[in-house]
Design a protein around this motif. Structure first.
Motif, mmCIF file in Angstrom:
data_model
loop_
_atom_site.group_PDB
_atom_site.id
_atom_site.type_symbol
_atom_site.label_atom_id
_atom_site.label_comp_id
_atom_site.label_asym_id
_atom_site.label_seq_id
_atom_site.Cartn_x
_atom_site.Cartn_y
_atom_site.Cartn_z
ATOM 1 N N ALA A 67 27.184 11.964 -26.486
ATOM 2 C CA ALA A 67 27.154 13.430 -26.494
ATOM 3 C C ALA A 67 25.727 13.944 -26.623
ATOM 4 O O ALA A 67 25.394 15.021 -26.102
ATOM 5 C CB ALA A 67 28.016 13.958 -27.640
ATOM 6 N N LEU A 68 24.865 13.192 -27.299
ATOM 7 C CA LEU A 68 23.450 13.572 -27.428
ATOM 8 C C LEU A 68 22.620 13.124 -26.233
ATOM 9 O O LEU A 68 21.391 13.317 -26.236
ATOM 10 C CB LEU A 68 22.876 12.959 -28.710
ATOM 11 C CG LEU A 68 23.486 13.455 -30.032
ATOM 12 C CD1 LEU A 68 22.897 12.701 -31.208
ATOM 13 C CD2 LEU A 68 23.277 14.958 -30.195
ATOM 14 N N ARG A 69 23.270 12.508 -25.244
ATOM 15 C CA ARG A 69 22.610 12.073 -24.014
ATOM 16 C C ARG A 69 21.464 11.091 -24.285
ATOM 17 O O ARG A 69 20.362 11.232 -23.755
ATOM 18 C CB ARG A 69 22.105 13.274 -23.227
ATOM 19 C CG ARG A 69 23.198 14.241 -22.803
ATOM 20 C CD ARG A 69 22.653 15.344 -21.927
ATOM 21 N NE ARG A 69 23.719 16.285 -21.562
ATOM 22 C CZ ARG A 69 24.585 16.093 -20.552
ATOM 23 N NH1 ARG A 69 24.510 14.982 -19.833
ATOM 24 N NH2 ARG A 69 25.513 17.001 -20.290
ATOM 25 N N ALA B 165 30.269 7.561 -29.061
ATOM 26 C CA ALA B 165 30.642 8.917 -28.648
ATOM 27 C C ALA B 165 29.578 9.927 -29.052
ATOM 28 O O ALA B 165 29.198 10.820 -28.266
ATOM 29 C CB ALA B 165 31.997 9.289 -29.252
ATOM 30 N N VAL B 166 29.070 9.814 -30.283
ATOM 31 C CA VAL B 166 28.043 10.748 -30.745
ATOM 32 C C VAL B 166 26.761 10.586 -29.945
ATOM 33 O O VAL B 166 26.139 11.575 -29.506
ATOM 34 C CB VAL B 166 27.786 10.543 -32.248
ATOM 35 C CG1 VAL B 166 26.598 11.382 -32.710
ATOM 36 C CG2 VAL B 166 29.022 10.909 -33.053
#
Length: 777
Positions: A42-44, A38-39
C-alpha cells in the motif's frame, strides 16, 4: 450426526497438535507476513523492501519461543533494534566482502554463545544472524537503509498487531485446549485397552498403538506442566491441576500395564467365567471412555459391576482381570477428581489440605531470563560457538568457490545443523535431515514453480502456504521443515524472476557443503560423542530420581504435594533429555544394530524406572500424613537402598570404560511389555503403604538391571551372582520370593561393581527379603 463428526474430527486434529499451538504459530507467521506485505504494498515500496518486510515477519515468528505473552513482547522489543543494527552493519560492509565475512563470523560466535541464556538468548541470536544474512542475500547498500529499516519496523509492528490483536490467545484459552488434548489422548488410551481386551490375545499392532498412545498422553502432561511453569493462570489451577493430571496419567499407565498382563495370561478352553470377565472389563473401559468424552463424572452405579464380575471368576484366588477392575475404579476416581476440561479449579472430593510451602503465583521478573541456569544450560555454548564459527569459516571459503554470489546458503546450512544439538551424532543426524529435505524441496519447488508459471498472485499464495507448512510441521520432522523452506525459496525466486534449474542445483550443492562443514567441525573441533552426551543426561536423570526419592521419604512428614509434583516433572524432563541425546543411536538410520538395540534396551529400562517413580510420587502424594506411621521406617529403609543403587549407578556412569565390551545383543522389548512381565500382587487389595514399598522395590530392581545393561561385565572376569526381583507385597516377609524374570537382564551375572548384598558378600549368597515388597538384594 454432522456435528458429532465435526467434533470428532476436531478432537483428532487437536490430538495431533496439542493445544493447537503449532496451528496458532503457523497462523501468526502467515498473517504477520501477509499484513507486512499488504502495508508495504500500500505504501508502494520496492520489491526489495517487500522481501525485507516479509522475511523479517517470518523470522520474528521463528525466533520467539516464549510462552508468556509479556516475555514474547520483551523479546520482540529487543529484537527490533538488534535486527536494525545487524542489517545496517551488513549493508555498510557489503562493498567490503572480506570485512563483511569476518564480521559475519564474529556475529555467528556471539549468536551461538548467547544461547546459554535460554529461549530469549537463542531468539536474539536468530534475529542478529538472520538480519545480517538478509543483507547479504539482497545485496543491500547503505543508501537503501532508510527504506529497508522502515520495512523492518513495519514487519515488527504487523507481527505485534497480529499477535496481540483481536485474536490474542490468553493463557486460559490455551490451557483449555491443552486440557482437551489431554482428554482426547486419554480416550485414545482407553479405546486401545478395550480393543486389546476384546481381541482376547496380545495383538502386536494394538499393543504398539497402546504404548504410543501412552507416550502421547505423557507428552500432553509435560506440555501442560511447561505451560503452567511459565504462564501461571491462577494459584488454584497451578497447585491442583498438575497433581490431578499426574494422578490420572499414573492410573491410566497402571491400567494399561495390568491390561497387557491380563491379556498375556492364557485362559483355559472351558473358562467361560474368565472370558465373560474380560468382556465385562472391556465394557467398563468403554463406559469410562464415553464418560470422559462427555465430560461427566464416573457413574457410581457402574462400579457395582466390578465386585459381581470379580466374584464370578474364582472365589479363592485373585486373577489379573480382577486387578484390572480395581485399576479401572482408581482411574475413574482420578478422572472424577480432575473434573471436566475447564480452567477453573478442578473438582475435588474434599477441601485440599494447606501446603506450607506451596508455590505461589510468580511476579514477572526479567532477570530470571538472563540468568544462566547451570542445570539446563550445561550444554557448553562456548564450545559449540567455536564449532559453529569454525564450520562457518569453512562454509564461507567453500561456498565462495562454488558461487561468489550465493555463498551465504552454505553458512545458513551450517548454522542450522547446530541448533538444538549437542553431540557429533546429533549434528550428523540433523545434517542428513537438512540435506534430504533440501533435495525433496528442490524437486517439489521446481515442479510447482514450472506449473504455476509467471502468475505472481498464485506464487505469493503458494509461498504463504509453504510458510504455513514450515511452522505447522512438528520440530522432530526437521526434513519436512526443510522441505517447505526450500519450496518457499523456489516460489520467492520465481517472484524475483531469478528462478532457474542452475540456481536450485546450486542450492543443493551449497547445502551439502554447509552440512559437510558442520559435521567436519563437530568431529574435529572439541567433539562430544553420543556416549558422553548420554552419560551426562543419565547422571541428570539419576540426580532427579534421587531428589524424588528424598521427597517421597518425607511422606508422611513435612513434605508437600507440590514438591512431589515438581520433582516428578524434573524427572520427566531429564528422561526426555536422555531420549534426545540417545536419538542418534536409537534412530532406524543407525546401521550398528548392536549399539542400537543396546541403546533402546537402556531407554526401556529408564522408562520402566520412570513409571515406578511416577507411581511412587502419586501414591505418596495421596497418603495422609496421619497414616502409615508404622510403615515410615520401612519406607525410609527401602528408599535408602534405592539411593545406594542410584549413587552407585552415578559412579559407574562417570567412570565406566571408554570402550564397551562386546556382549550379546540384548532382547529389545517395549517398556509396556517390560512392566507387564513383572511379578504381580497375588493377594488382596494392597494398602497405599504396601504399594509404596512395591514401587520402591521394583525401582531398585530396574536400576540394578540398568547397571548390568549400562556397564556390561567383561567376559572371563569373575562375577558375583545377584538375583533381583520384587516380592509379593501382600504376602508375609517369609514368603517373599525373588522374581529374577521381573526385568529381563542383559545376562545372568552382574558386573563386579554392582552393589552386593549386605549378607554373604564373600560367598555371593543373597539375603532374604525382610519386608513386604522388598526384593532379594
Amino acid at each position: 450426526m454432522v456435528a458429532r463428526k465435526t467434533a470428532w474430527l476436531w478432537d483428532r486434529f487437536a490430538a495431533v497438535d496439542p493445544g493447537l499451538m503449532r496451528l496458532a504459530s503457523a497462523m501468526r507467521a502467515v498473517l504477520g507476513a501477509a499484513a507486512s506485505l499488504a502495508v508495504l504494498a500500500a505504501l508502494r515500496q520496492s520489491d526489495t523492501d517487500l522481501l525485507v518486510g516479509g522475511f523479517t515477519a517470518m523470522v520474528t515468528s521463528l525466533a520467539i519461543s516464549d510462552l508468556h505473552p509479556r516475555n514474547q513482547l520483551i523479546t520482540l522489543g529487543l529484537g527490533a533494534p538488534l535486527s536494525l543494527t545487524a542489517l545496517t552493519a551488513g549493508a555498510v560492509l557489503t562493498p567490503y566482502p572480506v570485512a563483511a565475512r569476518i564480521v559475519f563470523l564474529l556475529l555467528i560466535y556471539v549468536a551461538v554463545h548467547v544461547r546459554r541464556y535460554g529461549p530469549r538468548g537463542q531468539g536474539l541470536g536468530i534475529f542478529g544472524f538472520m538480519a545480517f544474512f538478509l543483507s547479504q542475500f539482497t545485496g543491500a547498500r547503505a543508501a537503501q537503509l532508510p527504506q529497508m529499516g522502515a520495512a523492518v519496523l513495519v514487519a515488527f509492528g504487523a507481527v505485534a498487531a497480529v499477535w496481540y490483536g483481536p485474536g490474542f490467545m490468553t493463557g486460559a484459552r490455551v490451557l483449555v485446549r491443552l486440557r482437551r488434548t489431554f482428554d482426547g489422548r486419554l480416550r485414545d488410551v482407553l479405546r486401545d485397552m478395550a480393543t486389546l481386551l476384546s481381541a482376547g490375545q496380545d495383538d502386536d499392532t494394538v499393543s504398539q498403538s497402546l504404548e504410543r498412545r501412552l507416550d502421547r498422553l505423557h507428552t500432553a502432561v509435560l506440555l501442560i506442566e511447561d505451560f503452567l511453569d511459565e504462564h501461571v493462570v491462577d494459584e488454584a489451577t497451578d497447585s491442583c491441576l498438575l497433581r490431578h493430571l499426574s494422578r490420572v496419567e499414573v492410573a491410566a499407565q497402571r491400567l494399561a500395564v495390568l491390561t497387557v498382563r491380563a491379556v498375556h495370561t492364557s485362559l483355559a478352553v472351558d473358562d467361560l467365567a474368565g472370558r465373560t470377565a474380560r468382556q465385562q472389563l472391556a465394557g467398563r473401559i468403554r463406559l469410562l471412555h464415553h464418560q470422559v468424552a462427555l465430560g461427566t463424572a464416573f457413574a457410581p452405579e457402574a462400579q457395582a459391576v466390578a465386585p459381581e464380575a470379580e466374584r464370578s471368576i474364582r472365589p479363592g484366588e485373585r486373577t489379573p482381570v480382577q486387578d484390572c477392575f480395581q485399576a479401572v475404579d482408581d482411574l475413574a476416581m482420578a478422572v472424577s477428581s480432575l473434573g471436566p476440561g475447564r480452567v477453573s479449579s478442578p473438582t475435588r472430593p474434599g477441601p485440599a489440605p494447606q501446603e506450607p510451602t506451596a508455590r505461589r503465583v510468580r511476579a514477572f521478573d526479567v532477570k530470571r531470563y538472563w540468568k544462566a541456569d547451570d542445570a539446563d544450560r550445561k550444554r557448553g555454548t562456548t564450545r559449540q560457538a567455536v564449532q559453529v564459527t569454525v564450520a562457518s569459516a569453512l562454509s564461507v571459503f567453500g561456498g565462495h568457490l562454488l558461487s561468489p554470489d550465493h555463498w551465504y546458503w552454505a553458512v545458513a546450512a551450517t548454522w542450522v545443523v547446530f541448533i538444538n544439538t549437542e553431540s557429533t551424532g546429533e549434528v550428523l543426524l540433523q545434517s542428513v535431515r537438512r540435506l534430504a529435505g533440501t533435495v525433496l524441496g528442490v524437486v517439489f519447488g521446481y515442479g510447482l514453480a514450472t506449473l504455476v508459471g509467471p502468475d505472481g498472485s498464485l506464487l505469493l499464495a503458494l509461498l504463504l502456504v509453504c510458510m504455513f507448512g514450515m511452522f505447522y510441521t512438528p520440530s522432530d520432522a526437521y526434513w519436512a521443515v526443510t522441505f517447505f523452506i526450500t519450496g518457499m525459496l523456489s516460489m520467492l525466486l520465481a517472484l524475483l524472476d531469478t528462478f532457474s534449474t542452475d540456481v536450485l542445483v546450486l542450492r543443493v550443492q551449497e547445502t551439502a557443503l554447509g552440512v559437510s562443514c558442520g559435521v567436519l567441525a563437530a568431529v574435529l573441533v572439541l567433539p562430544v560423542t553420543v556416549r558422553r552426551a548420554s552419560d551426562e543426561e543419565l547422571v541428570d536423570f539419576l540426580l532427579a530420581l534421587r531428589r524424588l526419592l528424598h521427597e517421597t521419604t518425607r511422606i508422611p512428614g513435612t513434605g508437600t504435594k507440590t514438591s512431589l509434583v515438581r520433582a516428578t516433572h524434573d524427572l520427566d524432563q531429564a528422561l526426555e533429555s536422555f531420549r534426545r541425546a540417545c536419538l542418534p543411536l536409537t534412530h532406524p538410520l543407525n546401521l550398528q544394530r548392536g549399539r542400537r538395540d543396546r541403546a533402546r534396551h537402556l531407554l526401556e529400562l529408564l522408562e520402566a524406572g520412570a513409571y515406578h517413580a511416577r507411581s511412587l510420587a502419586a501414591v505418596a502424594g495421596r497418603l495422609p500424613e496421619s497414616d502409615g506411621i508404622e510403615y515410615a521406617p520401612r519406607i525410609a529403609d527401602a528408599a535408602d537402598r534405592v539411593q545406594e543403587t542410584v549413587t552407585h549407578l552415578i559412579r559407574v556412569t562417570r567412570h565406566r570404560r571408554g570402550t564397551a565390551p562386546r556382549t550379546a545383543r540384548p532382547r529389545v522389548t517395549r517398556a509396556l511389555s517390560l512392566l507387564s512381565d513383572e511379578q504381580r500382587m497375588r493377594r488382596g487389595r494392597p494398602s497405599p503403604e504396601q504399594r509404596l514399598l512395591l514401587h520402591i522395590g521394583r525401582l531398585d530392581t530396574t536400576l540394578t538391571a540398568l547397571v548390568r545393561a549400562w556397564d556390561p561385565p567383561v567376559p572371563g572376569v569373575g562375577h558375583t551372582v545377584v538375583s533381583s526381583g520384587g516380592g509379593d507385597v501382600s504376602s508375609p516377609p517369609s514368603q517373599a520370593t525373588p522374581a529374577a524374570d521381573q526385568i529381563p537382564p542383559a545376562d545372568t551375572h552382574t558386573h563386579p561393581s554392582v552393589r552386593p548384598c549386605r549378607a554373604g558378600r564373600a560367598t555371593g549368597v543373597t539375603e532374604p527379603a525382610t519386608s513386604p515388597g522388598r526384593a532379594a538384594c
